[in-house]
Design a protein around this motif. Structure first.
Motif, PDB file in Angstrom:
ATOM      1  N   THR A   1       0.851  -1.178   0.000  1.00  0.00           N
ATOM      2  CA  THR A   1       0.000   0.000   0.000  1.00  0.00           C
ATOM      3  C   THR A   1       0.890   1.232   0.000  1.00  0.00           C
ATOM      4  O   THR A   1       1.625   1.451   0.969  1.00  0.00           O
ATOM      5  CB  THR A   1      -0.899   0.043   1.249  1.00  0.00           C
ATOM      6  OG1 THR A   1      -1.755  -1.095   1.261  1.00  0.00           O
ATOM      7  CG2 THR A   1      -1.743   1.319   1.265  1.00  0.00           C
TER       8      THR A   1
ATOM      9  N   SER B   1      -0.615   9.393  -1.049  1.00  0.00           N
ATOM     10  CA  SER B   1      -0.697   7.981  -1.417  1.00  0.00           C
ATOM     11  C   SER B   1      -0.918   7.750  -2.910  1.00  0.00           C
ATOM     12  O   SER B   1      -0.179   6.998  -3.552  1.00  0.00           O
ATOM     13  CB  SER B   1      -1.827   7.308  -0.623  1.00  0.00           C
ATOM     14  OG  SER B   1      -2.036   5.989  -1.068  1.00  0.00           O
ATOM     15  N   LYS B   2      -1.925   8.369  -3.488  1.00  0.00           N
ATOM     16  CA  LYS B   2      -2.264   8.108  -4.887  1.00  0.00           C
ATOM     17  C   LYS B   2      -1.117   8.488  -5.822  1.00  0.00           C
ATOM     18  O   LYS B   2      -0.723   7.703  -6.691  1.00  0.00           O
ATOM     19  CB  LYS B   2      -3.520   8.882  -5.273  1.00  0.00           C
ATOM     20  CG  LYS B   2      -3.958   8.629  -6.704  1.00  0.00           C
ATOM     21  CD  LYS B   2      -5.214   9.420  -7.048  1.00  0.00           C
ATOM     22  CE  LYS B   2      -5.617   9.197  -8.509  1.00  0.00           C
ATOM     23  NZ  LYS B   2      -6.834   9.970  -8.860  1.00  0.00           N
ATOM     24  N   GLU B   3      -0.571   9.689  -5.632  1.00  0.00           N
ATOM     25  CA  GLU B   3       0.512  10.153  -6.497  1.00  0.00           C
ATOM     26  C   GLU B   3       1.768   9.319  -6.318  1.00  0.00           C
ATOM     27  O   GLU B   3       2.478   9.022  -7.284  1.00  0.00           O
ATOM     28  CB  GLU B   3       0.816  11.628  -6.228  1.00  0.00           C
ATOM     29  CG  GLU B   3      -0.207  12.582  -6.797  1.00  0.00           C
ATOM     30  CD  GLU B   3      -1.429  12.767  -5.907  1.00  0.00           C
ATOM     31  OE1 GLU B   3      -1.582  11.989  -4.937  1.00  0.00           O
ATOM     32  OE2 GLU B   3      -2.219  13.677  -6.175  1.00  0.00           O
TER      33      GLU B   3
ATOM     34  N   GLU C   1       1.487   6.212  -8.271  1.00  0.00           N
ATOM     35  CA  GLU C   1       1.747   6.442  -9.693  1.00  0.00           C
ATOM     36  C   GLU C   1       3.243   6.489  -9.976  1.00  0.00           C
ATOM     37  O   GLU C   1       3.710   6.003 -11.016  1.00  0.00           O
ATOM     38  CB  GLU C   1       1.068   7.735 -10.129  1.00  0.00           C
ATOM     39  CG  GLU C   1      -0.468   7.651 -10.109  1.00  0.00           C
ATOM     40  CD  GLU C   1      -1.129   8.997 -10.318  1.00  0.00           C
ATOM     41  OE1 GLU C   1      -0.402  10.019 -10.371  1.00  0.00           O
ATOM     42  OE2 GLU C   1      -2.377   9.035 -10.414  1.00  0.00           O
TER      43      GLU C   1
END
Length: 325
Positions: A116, A296-298, A301
């Motif tokens: 994660t 988290s999301k970036e 990526e």
């Protein structure tokens, strides 16, 4: 009948509340968080983790139990993290290299998808450092010496199955007649010690690991996409040889797969807050570390981009190794 059904539903609900995870992110964390490092103690990422840990303890009473588990190209440490309970209490400050490059080289029990992503912490400029007292003045000079004196010169870096290894392999394609073996070490601290002791000719590591040693180490090139502001006169490999010879070292926080979203959000906010604190920034600046936060999301990526970027060179390397046998 209806009463029995209602009691049954209530019993199931009570079981879930008692045996499950806390319902609100506000309940987390309520005990120490284990932060496992796949590097040796004393290097730049370890220092960054301890500075952040000091802030979280002082500001929120949250304890980071930082453990270094170096060796094995980071595999043992990251296998342990990937298999931990996904409750947010076991995390790692690791490099994109360890979770994306290493798994493509050999089966190791995980890929970057088994973690994660929580937050990017920093981006380190990587560089080649030599002893200032040596007669090595540049990369070209080193390669000429390595051509004239086979096996006398070597370049060292943490890990045998790392992006640095593949960067070295790709660079040596420009110097087919030079003999410059790659030597793997367990961490940045051990690597710099080896350089200072004269056991290797070049150390390839974040330039932040060189700065505490002042004029004892001379940086002859950096592998970032642009020159490091602290060393404006030091050229990049890209400008000297090939625009594709670019590698910056990304570090961030990951945990086991499937950590609840509210806990990921809580953790990324804690790290964002810590990295935004002026005192934390000053402490990092004092040891030549610059924060480079991404949520988290970036950060996820970035890990995917890293994985995809190195997939081609790794496949070529593995195919070449196969043909040599």
């Amino acid at each position: 009948m209806h009463l029995r059904r209602l009691l049954s539903i209530l019993l199931v609900a009570l079981t879930l509340v008692v045996g499950g995870q806390p319902a609100f992110a506000g309940d987390f964390p309520d005990r120490p968080i284990n932060l496992l490092m796949p590097f040796g103690a004393g290097n730049a990422p370890d220092t960054a983790a301890r500075i952040i840990g000091e802030y979280l303890q002082r500001k929120h009473g949250i304890t980071l139990l930082i453990t270094s588990k170096a060796g094995g190209s980071g595999i043992p440490a990251m296998v342990e993290v990937s298999r931990a309970r996904p409750d947010g209490y076991t995390i790692s400050l690791t490099s994109a290299n360890v979770v994306t490059v290493v798994p493509q080289v050999k089966p190791c029990g995980f890929t970057y998808k088994d973690f994660t992503p929580i937050a990017q912490v920093s981006l380190f400029t990587m560089g080649w450092g030599v002893l200032a007292s040596s007669d090595i003045t540049s990369v070209d000079d080193l390669m000429q010496k390595a051509k004239e004196n086979p096996n006398k010169y070597s370049v060292g870096s943490p890990g045998a199955l790392t992006a640095q290894k593949f960067f070295h392999t790709r660079l040596m394609e420009h110097f087919p007649d030079s003999n410059l073996p790659y030597v793997a070490y367990n961490g940045g601290g051990e690597l710099v010690t080896a350089l200072l002791g004269g056991h290797i000719s070049v150390a390839y590591t974040p330039v932040a690991n060189f700065r505490p040693h002042g004029d004892a180490i001379r940086i002859i090139a950096v592998s970032g996409s642009k020159r490091d502001p602290a060393y404006p006169d030091v050229p990049t490999f890209a400008e000297m040889y090939d625009k594709n010879l670019v590698f910056d070292s990304v570090y961030g926080i990951v945990g086991p797969k499937n950590i609840p979203a509210d806990r990921v959000e809580r953790l990324q906010e804690l790290f964002r807050e810590a990295l935004s604190d002026p005192e934390v920034q000053q402490k990092m600046a004092n040891v030549y570390i610059t924060s480079n936060y991404l949520p988290s999301k970036e950060f996820g990526e970035v890990l995917k981009q890293y994985n995809d970027f190195f997939s081609g060179p790794i496949k070529e390397y593995l195919e070449a190794e196969k043909n040599r046998k």
